[in-house]
Motif scaffolding. Sequence first.
Motif, PDB file in Angstrom:
ATOM      1  N   LEU A   1     -39.302  33.448 -17.055  1.00 30.62           N
ATOM      2  CA  LEU A   1     -39.200  33.956 -15.688  1.00 30.62           C
ATOM      3  C   LEU A   1     -38.719  32.870 -14.733  1.00 30.62           C
ATOM      4  N   VAL A   2     -39.215  31.665 -14.869  1.00 33.94           N
ATOM      5  CA  VAL A   2     -38.749  30.561 -14.013  1.00 33.94           C
ATOM      6  C   VAL A   2     -37.241  30.380 -14.177  1.00 33.94           C
ATOM      7  N   LYS A   3     -36.769  30.386 -15.420  1.00 31.97           N
ATOM      8  CA  LYS A   3     -35.327  30.234 -15.687  1.00 31.97           C
ATOM      9  C   LYS A   3     -34.542  31.385 -15.075  1.00 31.97           C
ATOM     10  N   ALA A   4     -35.046  32.614 -15.248  1.00 34.47           N
ATOM     11  CA  ALA A   4     -34.341  33.781 -14.714  1.00 34.47           C
ATOM     12  C   ALA A   4     -34.262  33.750 -13.191  1.00 34.47           C
ATOM     13  N   LEU A   5     -35.347  33.322 -12.534  1.00 36.43           N
ATOM     14  CA  LEU A   5     -35.338  33.278 -11.069  1.00 36.43           C
ATOM     15  C   LEU A   5     -34.450  32.150 -10.554  1.00 36.43           C
ATOM     16  N   ASN A   6     -34.420  31.034 -11.247  1.00 35.43           N
ATOM     17  CA  ASN A   6     -33.513  29.951 -10.850  1.00 35.43           C
ATOM     18  C   ASN A   6     -32.056  30.363 -10.994  1.00 35.43           C
ATOM     19  N   GLU A   7     -31.756  31.158 -12.008  1.00 35.93           N
ATOM     20  CA  GLU A   7     -30.378  31.621 -12.208  1.00 35.93           C
ATOM     21  C   GLU A   7     -29.994  32.701 -11.204  1.00 35.93           C
ATOM     22  N   SER A   8     -30.996  33.440 -10.706  1.00 38.23           N
ATOM     23  CA  SER A   8     -30.717  34.557  -9.798  1.00 38.23           C
ATOM     24  C   SER A   8     -30.757  34.169  -8.328  1.00 38.23           C
ATOM     25  N   SER A   9     -31.380  33.037  -8.012  1.00 41.95           N
ATOM     26  CA  SER A   9     -31.673  32.708  -6.614  1.00 41.95           C
ATOM     27  C   SER A   9     -30.978  31.423  -6.161  1.00 41.95           C
ATOM     28  N   HIS A  10     -30.791  31.325  -4.842  1.00 38.76           N
ATOM     29  CA  HIS A  10     -30.335  30.076  -4.236  1.00 38.76           C
ATOM     30  C   HIS A  10     -31.492  29.092  -4.088  1.00 38.76           C
TER      31      HIS A  10
END
Length: 335
Positions: free
Chosen positions: A52-61
């Motif tokens: 989830l941390v990886k997914a949110l970093n890839e999705s967010s500024h």
Amino acid sequence: MNKNRSSMLIVIGASAGGMDALKKLVTQLPQNFPAPVFIVTHMSADATGDVLVKALNESSHLTCVHAQDKQAFKNGNIYLAPSDQHMLIVKGKILVTKGARENRSRPAIDPLFRSAAVAYGNRVIGIILTGYLDDGTSGMMAIKRCGGVCIAQDPEEASYPDMPKSVIANVGADYCLPIAEMGSVLSDLLSRDLPENKPAPEDIMIEAKIAQRVLSDLPAVQALGEQVPYNCPDCGGVLWQMTEGKLLRYRCHTGHAFTSSALLAQQTVKIEETLWVALRMFEERQNLLVTMSKNESKQSSSSISQRAKDSQVHIDRIRAMLKATDKDSHGEGAR
């Protein structure tokens, strides 16, 4: 800059279906987002949350990290509760604790929301997303009672609408929105002037302290509600009932807490565990009786064989109860 903007924060709760919902939400937040964001999503104790941390970093500024105990937080960062630990907020920093489970979960949404409401009052914006049952409802009540803002995902678009439906029914959302509209609403809310905070109600402060493990004793829970003839399914202790509007909640003196829906679901789990133990014991008893009957006289063997047949009656009844319990578990949205 408005002095109140820099002291605001966003707290988000999600469960089943939460990864996709969170990705859709954080992608709307600009790089200079003027508030920290704290997220609790239900996960198993053996999960790391790294996906989830990886997914949110890839999705967010914004930068998303696992929260650490006593970590100072900053605007424009996303903090994710680590697995098997609660994430709490006090003034200017994060607390990560191994407190008792709430609503069968650790991390749980209610402790985060409640602690933020105590620490920041009307500077808190709470968001509840997709998920089973009703974790987050009591915490959102605390946010509202302390002057904060309640945002619920539109249940019509939620993969699992229970959690937003519960908040809407029991708290009354200030905004009930599709996720795609939340970013602009947050930007507007963060630009507003706010009145001075008022002290949090005493019952909310008591529960926030319990989550920190500062206070967990009989006087604490006795101040929150009345003792009832039920036992905590996690530790076996007695429970106290608290009523918040239409929402019934229960606490034991060691810190476990449940809404009525979560308590019923956990009781169902414990009943199933007990039935499996009983089934094993009756089958072992039957096997022993069959073995004994082969080594006894004809008269004794007949008596023992009858006892083995009686055991089969109990075995069949328990198996029928297990089938019914399994259906009930699915009906309660067991995680």
